[in-house]
Design an enzyme around this catalytic site. Structure first.
Site, PDB file in Angstrom:
ATOM      1  N   GLU A 159      -7.798  -9.360  -5.354  1.00  0.00           N
ATOM      2  CA  GLU A 159      -7.083 -10.357  -6.168  1.00  0.00           C
ATOM      3  C   GLU A 159      -7.893 -11.607  -6.474  1.00  0.00           C
ATOM      4  OE1 GLU A 159      -3.368 -10.878  -4.053  1.00  0.00           O
ATOM      5  OE2 GLU A 159      -2.771  -8.801  -4.381  1.00  0.00           O
ATOM      6  N   GLU A 264      -2.079   0.995  -4.774  1.00  0.00           N
ATOM      7  CA  GLU A 264      -0.864   0.486  -4.106  1.00  0.00           C
ATOM      8  C   GLU A 264       0.378   0.830  -4.919  1.00  0.00           C
ATOM      9  OE1 GLU A 264      -1.237  -3.642  -2.984  1.00  0.00           O
ATOM     10  OE2 GLU A 264      -3.347  -3.426  -2.473  1.00  0.00           O
TER      11      GLU A 264
END
Ligand code: XIL
Length: 380
Positions: A159, A264
Site C-alpha cells: 500500500e 486478498e
C-alpha cells in the site's frame, strides 16, 4: 431456474458434508485450477492453533497456498525494538510445510499495523533516514532470514501508492522519500536471494494507481532489483470494480514481466461504504450519536439474519464472472488467494464499519462452499 438453484444448494451441502474426506465425485478447488493458478487462503492464528478444525479441513482439502493474515505484520513480530515474537509465525510456516503448501509472507514494510516505536525516537520524534534504514534492514533481514528457503515469496511493500497515483505520505515516505521502496526490495533480496518479492496494494483497478505501479515496477527492474509479482488485493464489492478497468490492470501489470497475483480476494455482499481497504480508514462509531449509529446500521448492515436469496444469486453470478476473468488471464495470474476461508471469520465483518454481518468469502458460515464454485467444479 429454481430447480437449478435447488440442485446447486444440494451440491453445496454435499461438498460441505464431505469436507473432511475427499469425496471422489467432487473435485477440489486446488485440483480444479491446478493448470491455472495456485489457490490461497489467509490464515489467522486461531486456525493455526487448531481452534477451528472445520476451517482446517477446508484449507487442507481445497487450498495449496497460505498467507499470514496477521502474525507476520510488523507490530506482531517485532512489537518492541529487538524483541521478536516468533511463536505464531513459526506455527504458521510449519502448518504450510506439513501440508506441502506454497507459503507467502505478509508484509514487511507497511504503514498499517506498524509497531509505534519503529519510526520514532525515545522522545517521540521521527527518526533520521539513517536510523530508519537501519531498522528496516534489521527487521527485514531478521524476519526473512529466519524463514529463508521456507517462504516462497514476500509482500515486501504494501500500500505505498494512493488512489490518485501519488506516493502515500506514510512515515516511510516522509522520512526516506521514494527510496524506501527500492531499499526494502534490496534488503529482502539480500536476506533470501531465492525468495520471490512482491509489491501489493488495494484498488489496483484505478487507472492512476495502475499507471503509477507500472512505472514504479519498471523503474525498480531497471535498477536491477528483483520484483516477481504485483499483488492486486481485490477487496471488491457488488458494484466495484468495473471489469474493464480490472482487466486492464491485469494486462498492464503482466506487461512489466511480473506475475499478477490476486492476493486478498473477498467480495462484500453489503451496500458499499467505500472502495478503499486502508485499515486506518475504519469508521469510528464513538464519534456518532446513537441515532446516527442506528441509521447507519439500518442502511449498511441489512442482512444480519442471513443473505436474501436474490442477493445471494447476484453475488454468486458476479463471482462467477470474476473467476471467468481470472481464468481468461490464467497465463498472467499465478495465484488467487482468498482473504480468509468462511464468511464468519472475514475481516469485512469489521471493515469499514465494525459489527456488520458480511458474506464475502468462498465458504459460508456453515463451512459450505458457495454455489458459484460448486457449479464451477461440477460443470467442467
Ligand atoms: C487485515 C486483517 O484481516 C485483520 O484481521 C486486521 O485486523 C487488519 O488487517 N490489506 C492488507 C491486510 O494488506 O493485511 C489487511 O488484513 C486487510 C487489508
Amino acid at each position: 431456474m429454481k430447480k437449478e438453484l435447488i440442485t446447486l444448494a444440494m451440491l453445496a451441502a454435499m461438498v460441505g458434508a464431505c469436507r473432511s474426506e475427499k469425496p471422489a465425485e467432487v473435485a477440489t478447488v486446488k485440483d480444479h485450477f491446478k493448470n491455472d493458478f495456485l489457490i490461497g487462503a489467509a490464515i489467522p492464528v486461531t486456525h493455526v492453533n487448531g481452534e477451528d478444525p472445520k476451517a482446517d479441513s477446508i484449507v487442507t482439502l481445497h487450498f495449496n497456498s497460505i498467507v499470514a493474515e496477521n502474525c507476520m505484520k510488523n507490530e506482531k513480530i517485532q512489537p518492541k525494538e529487538g524483541e521478536f515474537f516468533w511463536d505464531d509465525a513459526d506455527k504458521f510456516v510449519k502448518y504450510g510445510e506439513d501440508r506441502n503448501m506454497t507459503i507467502i509472507g505478509h508484509a514487511l514494510v507497511w504503514h498499517s499495523q506498524l509497531a509505534p516505536w519503529f519510526v520514532v525516537d525515545k522522545d517521540g520524534n521521527k527518526v533520521s533516514p539513517e536510523v530508519l534504514k537501519e531498522r528496516m534492514k534489521n527487521h527485514i533481514s531478521t524476519v526473512v532470514g529466519r524463514y529463508k528457503g521456507r517462504i516462497k515469496g514476500w509482500d515486501v511493500v504494501n500500500e505505498a501508492i494512493e488512489d490518485d497515483g501519488s506516493y502515500r505520505k506514510s512515515p516511510f515516505y516522509e522520512i526516506l522519500g521514494e527510496e524506501f521502496i527500492p531499499l526494502a526490495f534490496e534488503y529482502a533480496h539480500e536476506a533470501d536471494p531465492d525468495a520471490e518479492l512482491y509489491i501489493n496494494d488495494f484498488s489496483m483497478f484505478l487507472p492512476k494507481k495502475r499507471e503509477a505501479y507500472v512505472k514504479l515496477v519498471n523503474d525498480l527492474k531497471k535498477r536491477g532489483l528483483r520484483v516477481d509479482g504485483i499483488g492486486m488485493q481485490s477487496h471488491i464489492g457488488m458494484d466495484y470494480p468495473e471489469f474493464d478497468e480490472y482487466e486492464k490492470s491485469i494486462v498492464d501489470f503482466a506487461g512489466t514481466g511480473c506475475d499478477v497475483m490476486i492476493t486478498e480476494l473477498d467480495m462484500s455482499a453489503l451496500p458499499t461504504v467505500q472502495w478503499g481497504a486502508n485499515v486506518g480508514d475504519r469508521r469510528d462509531f464513538r464519534k456518532m450519536t446513537p441515532e446516527e449509529r442506528k441509521e447507519y446500521f439500518e442502511q449498511f448492515n441489512p442482512y444480519k439474519e442471513g443473505l436474501p436469496e436474490e442477493i445471494s444469486v447476484a453475488w454468486n453470478n458476479r463471482m462467477d464472472s470474476v473467476m471467468d476473468l481470472y481464468k481468461k488471464h490464467a497465463d498472467k495470474i499465478s495465484r488467487v488467494t482468498w482473504w480468509g476461508t468462511q464468511d464468519g471469520m472475514s475481516w469485512k465483518n469489521g471493515f469499514p464499519i465494525p459489527g456488520r454481518t458480511d458474506y464475502p468469502l468462498l465458504f459460508d458460515r456453515n463451512y459450505n462452499m458457495k454455489p458459484f464454485m460448486v457449479k464451477e467444479l461440477t460443470n467442467h
